[in-house]
Design a protein around this motif. Structure first.
Motif, PDB file in Angstrom:
ATOM      1  N   GLU A 234       0.816  -1.204   0.000  1.00 46.55           N
ATOM      2  CA  GLU A 234       0.000   0.000   0.000  1.00 46.55           C
ATOM      3  C   GLU A 234       0.858   1.267   0.000  1.00 46.55           C
ATOM      4  N   ALA A 235       2.021   1.194   0.661  1.00 41.88           N
ATOM      5  CA  ALA A 235       2.901   2.362   0.729  1.00 41.88           C
ATOM      6  C   ALA A 235       3.556   2.670  -0.605  1.00 41.88           C
ATOM      7  N   GLY A 236       3.614   1.677  -1.488  1.00 38.80           N
ATOM      8  CA  GLY A 236       4.170   1.926  -2.812  1.00 38.80           C
ATOM      9  C   GLY A 236       5.419   1.150  -3.145  1.00 38.80           C
ATOM     10  N   LEU A 237       5.771   0.133  -2.343  1.00 40.57           N
ATOM     11  CA  LEU A 237       6.931  -0.699  -2.661  1.00 40.57           C
ATOM     12  C   LEU A 237       6.641  -1.510  -3.922  1.00 40.57           C
ATOM     13  N   ASP A 238       7.609  -1.548  -4.837  1.00 35.71           N
ATOM     14  CA  ASP A 238       7.412  -2.244  -6.104  1.00 35.71           C
ATOM     15  C   ASP A 238       7.805  -3.713  -6.052  1.00 35.71           C
ATOM     16  N   ARG A 239       8.918  -4.027  -5.400  1.00 44.78           N
ATOM     17  CA  ARG A 239       9.407  -5.407  -5.452  1.00 44.78           C
ATOM     18  C   ARG A 239      10.324  -5.700  -4.275  1.00 44.78           C
ATOM     19  N   VAL A 240      10.571  -6.991  -4.061  1.00 49.85           N
ATOM     20  CA  VAL A 240      11.387  -7.403  -2.922  1.00 49.85           C
ATOM     21  C   VAL A 240      12.444  -8.413  -3.360  1.00 49.85           C
TER      22      VAL A 240
ATOM     23  N   ALA B  30       4.445 -14.898   1.313  1.00 48.78           N
ATOM     24  CA  ALA B  30       3.688 -13.658   1.500  1.00 48.78           C
ATOM     25  C   ALA B  30       3.931 -12.689   0.349  1.00 48.78           C
ATOM     26  N   ALA B  31       5.190 -12.579  -0.097  1.00 48.91           N
ATOM     27  CA  ALA B  31       5.501 -11.674  -1.198  1.00 48.91           C
ATOM     28  C   ALA B  31       4.784 -12.091  -2.473  1.00 48.91           C
ATOM     29  N   LEU B  32       4.749 -13.392  -2.741  1.00 52.53           N
ATOM     30  CA  LEU B  32       4.048 -13.881  -3.922  1.00 52.53           C
ATOM     31  C   LEU B  32       2.539 -13.678  -3.794  1.00 52.53           C
ATOM     32  N   GLU B  33       2.015 -13.941  -2.620  1.00 53.77           N
ATOM     33  CA  GLU B  33       0.572 -13.815  -2.403  1.00 53.77           C
ATOM     34  C   GLU B  33       0.087 -12.394  -2.653  1.00 53.77           C
ATOM     35  N   TYR B  34       0.896 -11.406  -2.266  1.00 52.61           N
ATOM     36  CA  TYR B  34       0.475 -10.011  -2.411  1.00 52.61           C
ATOM     37  C   TYR B  34       0.912  -9.400  -3.737  1.00 52.61           C
ATOM     38  N   GLY B  35       1.377 -10.227  -4.640  1.00 55.71           N
ATOM     39  CA  GLY B  35       1.591  -9.776  -6.007  1.00 55.71           C
ATOM     40  C   GLY B  35       2.849  -8.996  -6.277  1.00 55.71           C
ATOM     41  N   PHE B  36       3.831  -9.075  -5.402  1.00 58.63           N
ATOM     42  CA  PHE B  36       5.092  -8.421  -5.729  1.00 58.63           C
ATOM     43  C   PHE B  36       5.720  -9.138  -6.926  1.00 58.63           C
ATOM     44  N   ASP B  37       6.217  -8.340  -7.858  1.00 60.44           N
ATOM     45  CA  ASP B  37       6.777  -8.917  -9.077  1.00 60.44           C
ATOM     46  C   ASP B  37       7.872  -7.994  -9.604  1.00 60.44           C
ATOM     47  N   PRO B  38       9.086  -8.520  -9.720  1.00 57.84           N
ATOM     48  CA  PRO B  38       9.490  -9.888  -9.410  1.00 57.84           C
ATOM     49  C   PRO B  38       9.797 -10.092  -7.933  1.00 57.84           C
ATOM     50  N   VAL B  39       9.777 -11.354  -7.521  1.00 53.28           N
ATOM     51  CA  VAL B  39      10.281 -11.754  -6.212  1.00 53.28           C
ATOM     52  C   VAL B  39      11.608 -12.470  -6.465  1.00 53.28           C
ATOM     53  N   LYS B  40      12.689 -11.877  -5.954  1.00 54.67           N
ATOM     54  CA  LYS B  40      14.017 -12.454  -6.151  1.00 54.67           C
ATOM     55  C   LYS B  40      14.511 -13.064  -4.849  1.00 54.67           C
ATOM     56  N   VAL B  41      15.181 -14.182  -4.965  1.00 52.91           N
ATOM     57  CA  VAL B  41      15.759 -14.869  -3.811  1.00 52.91           C
ATOM     58  C   VAL B  41      17.276 -14.854  -3.988  1.00 52.91           C
ATOM     59  N   ASN B  42      17.975 -14.227  -3.054  1.00 51.16           N
ATOM     60  CA  ASN B  42      19.426 -14.069  -3.140  1.00 51.16           C
ATOM     61  C   ASN B  42      20.130 -15.108  -2.283  1.00 51.16           C
ATOM     62  N   CYS B  43      21.040 -15.844  -2.887  1.00 48.65           N
ATOM     63  CA  CYS B  43      21.797 -16.880  -2.179  1.00 48.65           C
ATOM     64  C   CYS B  43      23.283 -16.589  -2.304  1.00 48.65           C
ATOM     65  N   VAL B  44      23.944 -16.279  -1.182  1.00 52.49           N
ATOM     66  CA  VAL B  44      25.394 -16.106  -1.164  1.00 52.49           C
ATOM     67  C   VAL B  44      26.030 -17.487  -1.048  1.00 52.49           C
ATOM     68  N   VAL B  45      26.905 -17.825  -1.976  1.00 49.63           N
ATOM     69  CA  VAL B  45      27.502 -19.159  -2.013  1.00 49.63           C
ATOM     70  C   VAL B  45      28.932 -19.101  -1.472  1.00 49.63           C
ATOM     71  N   VAL B  46      29.202 -19.945  -0.476  1.00 49.09           N
ATOM     72  CA  VAL B  46      30.532 -20.055   0.126  1.00 49.09           C
ATOM     73  C   VAL B  46      30.981 -21.504  -0.025  1.00 49.09           C
ATOM     74  N   ARG B  47      32.134 -21.707  -0.610  1.00 46.91           N
ATOM     75  CA  ARG B  47      32.545 -23.063  -0.973  1.00 46.91           C
ATOM     76  C   ARG B  47      32.509 -24.018   0.211  1.00 46.91           C
ATOM     77  N   ARG B  48      33.086 -23.610   1.346  1.00 39.98           N
ATOM     78  CA  ARG B  48      33.197 -24.581   2.440  1.00 39.98           C
ATOM     79  C   ARG B  48      31.870 -24.848   3.144  1.00 39.98           C
ATOM     80  N   LEU B  49      30.827 -24.076   2.825  1.00 40.03           N
ATOM     81  CA  LEU B  49      29.510 -24.396   3.373  1.00 40.03           C
ATOM     82  C   LEU B  49      28.852 -25.551   2.622  1.00 40.03           C
ATOM     83  N   ASN B  50      29.315 -25.809   1.394  1.00 41.10           N
ATOM     84  CA  ASN B  50      28.811 -26.951   0.628  1.00 41.10           C
ATOM     85  C   ASN B  50      27.285 -26.920   0.525  1.00 41.10           C
TER      86      ASN B  50
END
Length: 362
Positions: free
Chosen positions: A122-128, A158-178
């Motif tokens: 409602e405040a005007g955020l476009d995407r997350v 929740a982000a998908l349900e309320y129609g945010f588009d696009p919804v991006k998922v960020n994954c930081v990859v660290v080798r030793r975390l496998n």
């Protein structure tokens, strides 16, 4: 008319010395967070700041109004965790009212999204963008120290349900975390989420990253020890894509295919996007370390305590808080232009910065 500031010649305020047009501002609304992710901050959090050391919502909004007049059109609100700030909703409303701002986005760990998602919309955020580094509940708890996997997954829902588009998922990859990167990538198959794999970046110095003392990647109590991590823990995007392709083929999913430009998610930025055959979403790779995208970088950063930072990987900062508080708008613009003029051509290969990621607003 050319304007000479310091070491570069600048054609106008929002074109730096290397002909990059600066149109994107990332703002750290707060340096506090309800997680303590091991690559972002120490277990006890960042040192507490006096209330007066941080910019108010009004000061942030005024800064955005001024730099919007200089060509800024896109704003990303970060932290820390921006949703722990009680001022986030009114701040979005104020920024939304600025005519030049075309896009407002927010980076979050997702925990508080179910509570605030309707107000944000409602405040005007476009995407997350939602940070999620693993689908393994035990590993998730170790990485975040305070989080539970189901909380972040609920935030994505929740982000998908309320129609945010696009919804991006960020994954930081660290080798030793496998991490199970194929498992993460599969999130994009059935739902319209855009999973982006980000190469681990050594933000924060060894001295200020004293999270634990051990000779390996985990101490005897199971806490991850990022002060032991180094450049070898960066997994190049090309290698990640090969890992995902091999696992996809073994699972009968089919390998990743390039995404047509017409199907790229809004705000694609530096990511390079692929998708599984018939997938609802995409898989992106951000190669900050292995394949610098500095030549097309269009962003500046504003820290929570009022410093302009031209480059994530440089400790150079331009302090604007006092000019904002004195009401000297001309001086604010002058400082911003100077920061743009001194944006480096590219970042150096470094091992750490003076500030934590949570303080910079990565």
């Amino acid at each position: 008319m050319l304007r000479r500031t310091g070491v570069h010649v600048v054609k106008h305020a929002l074109q730096d010395g290397f002909d990059r047009k600066i149109s994107y501002l990332r703002i750290a609304v707060t340096d506090k967070c309800n997680f303590r992710c091991v690559y972002c901050m120490p277990a006890d959090g960042v040192p507490p700041r006096a209330h007066g050391e941080l910019l108010s919502a009004e000061e942030i909004a005024r800064f955005v109004r001024l730099v919007a007049g200089e060509g800024i059109t896109r704003v990303r609100l970060t932290g820390g965790e921006p949703l722990v700030s009680h001022r986030i909703i009114p701040l979005i409303e104020e920024i939304r009212a600025i005519p030049q701002i075309e896009d407002i986005s927010l980076t979050t760990n997702g925990v508080l999204l179910p509570r605030f998602v309707s107000q944000l919309k409602e405040a005007g955020l476009d995407r997350v963008n939602i940070s999620l580094d693993t689908l393994d509940p035990v590993q998730f708890s170790k990485i975040t120290r305070l989080g539970r996997l189901e909380q972040t997954l609920a935030g994505i829902d929740a982000a998908l349900e309320y129609g945010f588009d696009p919804v991006k998922v960020n994954c930081v990859v660290v080798r030793r975390l496998n991490q199970d990167v194929f498992g993460m990538a599969r999130l994009s198959i059935d739902r319209p989420v855009h999973v982006r794999f980000i190469e681990y970046m050594p933000i924060g110095s060894d001295e200020n990253r004293g999270f634990c003392a051990a000779d390996a990647g985990e101490n005897p109590d199971g806490e991850l020890c990022p002060e032991q991590w180094d450049a070898s823990d960066t997994v190049p995007s090309s290698e990640l894509r090969q890992i995902i392709d091999a696992a996809a083929s073994a699972a009968g999913v089919g390998g990743l295919e390039p995404v047509d430009n017409a199907l790229l998610p809004d705000g694609a930025g530096p990511a390079r996007y692929w998708r599984f055959p018939g997938a609802a979403g995409t898989v992106g790779f951000i190669s900050a370390m292995s394949n610098h995208f500095c030549s097309s970088c269009n962003r500046m950063r504003l820290t929570a305590d009022g410093s302009i930072r031209p480059c994530l990987f440089s400790d150079a900062e331009y302090h604007v808080r006092e000019a904002l508080r004195s009401g000297d708008d001309a001086r604010v613009v002058e400082i911003f232009r100077d920061a743009v003029a001194h944006k480096p051509q590219e970042h150096e290969v470094i091992e750490g910065t003076e500030r934590f990621m949570s303080q910079i607003g990565g």
